[in-house]
Structures are given as structure tokens and as C-alpha cells.
Scaffold this motif. Sequence first.
Motif, mmCIF file in Angstrom:
data_model
loop_
_atom_site.group_PDB
_atom_site.id
_atom_site.type_symbol
_atom_site.label_atom_id
_atom_site.label_comp_id
_atom_site.label_asym_id
_atom_site.label_seq_id
_atom_site.Cartn_x
_atom_site.Cartn_y
_atom_site.Cartn_z
ATOM 1 N N GLN A 115 55.179 92.162 2.735
ATOM 2 C CA GLN A 115 54.006 91.080 3.292
ATOM 3 C C GLN A 115 52.858 91.788 3.268
ATOM 4 O O GLN A 115 52.000 92.099 4.060
ATOM 5 N N VAL A 158 50.002 80.152 4.357
ATOM 6 C CA VAL A 158 51.246 79.466 4.106
ATOM 7 C C VAL A 158 52.244 80.516 4.595
ATOM 8 O O VAL A 158 53.339 80.188 5.261
ATOM 9 N N PRO A 159 52.353 81.858 4.420
ATOM 10 C CA PRO A 159 53.422 82.887 4.962
ATOM 11 C C PRO A 159 53.155 82.723 6.461
ATOM 12 O O PRO A 159 54.207 82.764 7.203
ATOM 13 N N HIS A 213 54.998 79.871 8.180
ATOM 14 C CA HIS A 213 56.433 80.351 8.215
ATOM 15 C C HIS A 213 56.839 81.247 9.167
ATOM 16 O O HIS A 213 57.923 81.103 9.941
ATOM 17 N N SER A 214 56.105 82.407 9.288
ATOM 18 C CA SER A 214 56.417 83.239 10.250
ATOM 19 C C SER A 214 56.172 82.805 11.565
ATOM 20 O O SER A 214 57.106 83.121 12.609
ATOM 21 N N THR A 262 56.617 79.617 12.794
ATOM 22 C CA THR A 262 57.662 78.791 13.122
ATOM 23 C C THR A 262 58.899 79.454 13.342
ATOM 24 O O THR A 262 59.617 79.014 14.287
ATOM 25 N N LEU A 263 59.279 80.700 12.769
ATOM 26 C CA LEU A 263 60.280 81.398 13.019
ATOM 27 C C LEU A 263 60.154 82.080 14.485
ATOM 28 O O LEU A 263 60.944 81.880 15.609
ATOM 29 N N ASP A 306 66.484 85.875 8.501
ATOM 30 C CA ASP A 306 64.854 85.644 8.489
ATOM 31 C C ASP A 306 64.157 85.958 9.839
ATOM 32 O O ASP A 306 63.036 86.553 9.885
ATOM 33 N N GLU A 365 61.265 88.884 10.366
ATOM 34 C CA GLU A 365 60.031 88.317 10.620
ATOM 35 C C GLU A 365 59.462 88.570 12.192
ATOM 36 O O GLU A 365 58.351 88.974 12.364
#
Length: 530
Positions: free
Chosen positions: A226, A398-399, A402-403, A405-406, A468, A472
Motif C-alpha cells: 500500500q 479510493v483505497p 475501502h480500508s 469501510t472494513l 481483508d 487491513e
Amino acid sequence: MSDLTETRPSSAAAFHSYLIEQDGYKATDMVELRPLAGASDYIAIRERGDRVDVAAIMDRDNPFRAIPPDTSDDLQGMARSISKRDGIRQVRIAIYEVGRGAIDASAVGRYLGFRRGGPFSLGAVDAWLLDTASGRAWTTRPFASLGARQRIENILRRGIPGSGRNGTDGDKPALMTGLLVLLLFILFGTEIILNRAPAGPKLEVSVGTLSAMGGISRYHVVDLHQWWRIFTAPLLHADILHVGFNCLALVLVGWQLEPLIGRRWFIGIFALSAVGGSLLSIAINPANIVGIGASGGIVGLFAAAVLLAWRHPDPEERAAMLTRAARTLVPAVLPILGGSNVGSGIDYAGHVGGGVAGMAAGLLALALWPKSAANPSRPAIPGTAAVVFFALAALAVVPIVHSYTLFAQAVMPAPVDTSKMSADDIRAIVWRYPHDPQVRLVYAGRLLDQGDFNGAETQLRVGLAESDMLKEVYPPSVEAMLHGLLALVLLDESRIDEAQAYGRTACDIEALPSDFLDALMKNKLCINKK
């Protein structure tokens, strides 16, 4: 002296015109000012209620220019005479030498003996040296750096002939400094809004939130690739004091350095230094340590200032820049030489990395700075570096989404002590946060205490399925413990091959806690360990 009409007015004439047209000055024939008018190329006054400002302008470009006064005593006498007029209580006389010419020791020396007058004096005297070639100003006026000199330098850079600075970066001296401070506070406000833990009196942001929003660690960058965190971590802060003190330091260095080198060089050095701080942070710090903060970029600016301050035309300002930089750099980088980095709460590795990168950028700026120029040349080089830095940081949204949200699916906003909870209480947490592998690990341990090996195995396998989330959100130790505990469960059920496979995976993860490692080695499940 009478004004002469010229096709292109001199710098002194243009400055005089500016004062008349834009700053409220007007021509004068005051008897008290005739001696000064005879020694000046231009003279004008401005009336502000019971105060009168006098501007005596001398042309530095004229080889037959007027001779500046040798002492301020006569000028203060003129000021006192004018103050005796009805309705006038205070008079300020300013001598302006305007034109091309370095502001060196000989030029400054003529005015070092000027006595301005006390705060309650009826007359005050200031002297100004205005170099239209560099767009710089020097003055005997106290505290001029708080705004008066910046204003004069803006006038020089925008419209005085011969300045060579029209339309360049110097038009707005500290623009990038202000925008960067604004950006850092906006991002910190976003952190507070998205924080998953209760904010304390210092508005602390949890480590989990910082990690999800782009904090940097060797595990995330090296193991998970990352790389975008290299650009996002310098823009995040842990609490209000962290961002506040960093922004204060940024203003202290930017107030002088940005006007000196131009906005593109300034923001470019910050960007390169921030990257340098991120890289050394992940190289030196333990893999699981999350680093954040603009300190690397700011320390880099101070490091560059140590080199670039020597090009400042004002000796006093140069000394002030060097002193401020030394006072910042020593406590910022010295502790790492004694091994004080981990556990201090301060990422000294990031400071050193930023300082080294800033010094390198400063050397490049010096190499590209012609002696006759006001700023380093080729500003497109650092400007491009800054554009790339902030563009990559913006694309990281963008990432980050995602990160985060997890992370939002992780076990609750605040840590909970599960040691005194019953299995039913923990099961309720599992139902509420079904994607959290750490809760599954805790629940599996409680089921083992009750002798429910099948239930524990199910929980451990479900936890491992959240790959994930494990990568993450949680450090590698959580995944290692899931593998290790599952290996022990399978061993108890005499499923040796499976147990050894999970045990080998657990032991290959360096972050496995020592008690788990001892248990696995005792049961010969770490077949690669000695």
C-alpha cells in the motif's frame, strides 16, 4: 526637485506615483519639509486625522542621486515642528531609497544610527532600503516583519519598474503556507468526524482510525504494497495539539522562507521532505508502528532554510531564520542519536528522513539560484514534485474508503474488556460485528474454556476467512493467533497433519506472541523453528 516626464519612469518615480495614486499621499509645500525636499528626489505626505506621514523618496538608480541624511536628529526636529501645527499630534517621516542595488552592510550602515523616537514621541523616523532587483526591503522600523515590510515588498513585486518579479510567485508571499495550514486542519476535522473512538480533551484520534485513513507502517507498505500511504500519512495528525504545533512551526518557517524562494520551491521542498520522512519511518520503525504527521515535511523546510537563509539580503532576517531553524532542528532530530524513537510517541525517524530530504532539496535550490536572481530558477521542478505528491494523496481516497469501510466493521468504537464477559455476552458482540476476526478469536477461547472444541474451530475458521479485515485492520499477530489456536484445537482432535499445517503458518508470522509460540513449539507444531 521637479518631476520630469519620462517614457519609462524610474523605480523611485513609480513608487512615488503609487503612493500618490493608491496609498493616499499627496504633494506638499510645507515650509518645515523644504530641507528634506532639497535632499530628496520626491516628497509626499499623507494626513490621517491628527497624524501626518511623510515619505521622502531617493532614486538608487540615479548616479547623481540625492544624498541621504547622515543623522535622524534633524528629521526628528522637522517632525516636532510639524506637530506644533493645529490639529497635528504625531508625525512620522520615512526615508525610502528605491532602485536596483544590493542591501548590503554599507547600504544598511548609513541608517543603523537612526533613532526612531519612543512610543510617546511626537516625531518618528524610519529608513527603508528597497531593492527592485530582488523585490526585498530592509527597514529600521521595529517589528516591520509583522506586516509592513511584506506590504512594501508586495508593492515592489507587483508594479515597480526594474523589479523583474511581475506576476511571479512572490506576489503572494505566504500563500502556500496558509493553504497548507488550512488543508491540515480540514483533514484533521475529517479525522474527528470519522473517529471510531470517543475523543478526549485533546481530541485524540484512535490508532485504528489513523491506520484506516492512511497512516503509514512497514507492514502496510512492504507486506501489503500500500505505497499510497507514503503520501497520505504526512497529512494526518493524532490530536489537536499535534496538528496545532505542527501548523505553528509551519507558519514560523513559511513566513520567511516562502517569500525568499517562491511558492513552488516552498511547497516542493515540503512534499519531497514529507516523502523522505515517510520512507525513513518505515525503514527504522517496527513493522506494526503506525506513523502520521507533517513533521517530516516541516523539519525538511527548516533544514532547507539553514542553507537558503544565506541568500537573504537582510542580515537581521538571515540571522533570525538561522536561529529559528537551529532551535527547531536540534530537538527534532537529536534524540534519535540516543536511540529514542520507539515508545516516545514521536517519530524521530520521520524527522531525520524529512531533514535529509529537505537538505538535499535545499542544495538543489542553491545550485539553481543565479547570483543576480531573486529566487531559485526552474521552479517547475519542485512544482511538479508537489503536484505529484498531492495528486497521489488525493487518488488514495479510493483505497482509503475501502480500508475505512472494513475498519468500521471492526469491534466497536471503543475497546471493551472481555475478560469478565460471559460466552453469551461475547456471542452478542459477534452477532453485532460478524466480520471482526478478533472477536471470533476471543469467542473461540471462551468456548474452549467450556470444552466446546467444535464451536471454537468454527469461530477460528470464520475469523481466518476475513482475510481483508485481517490485512487491513489488524496487526499480523491476530492472524498468527488464529492459526496458532486452530492448530492446538486440531491437535487435541488428533488431526496431526492439519494441526502442523496451521502451526507452521502461525510460526512463520514473526508477530506471533511468545506464549503462543511456546505452546506450539512444545507440541512440535513449529516444525521450522529451533
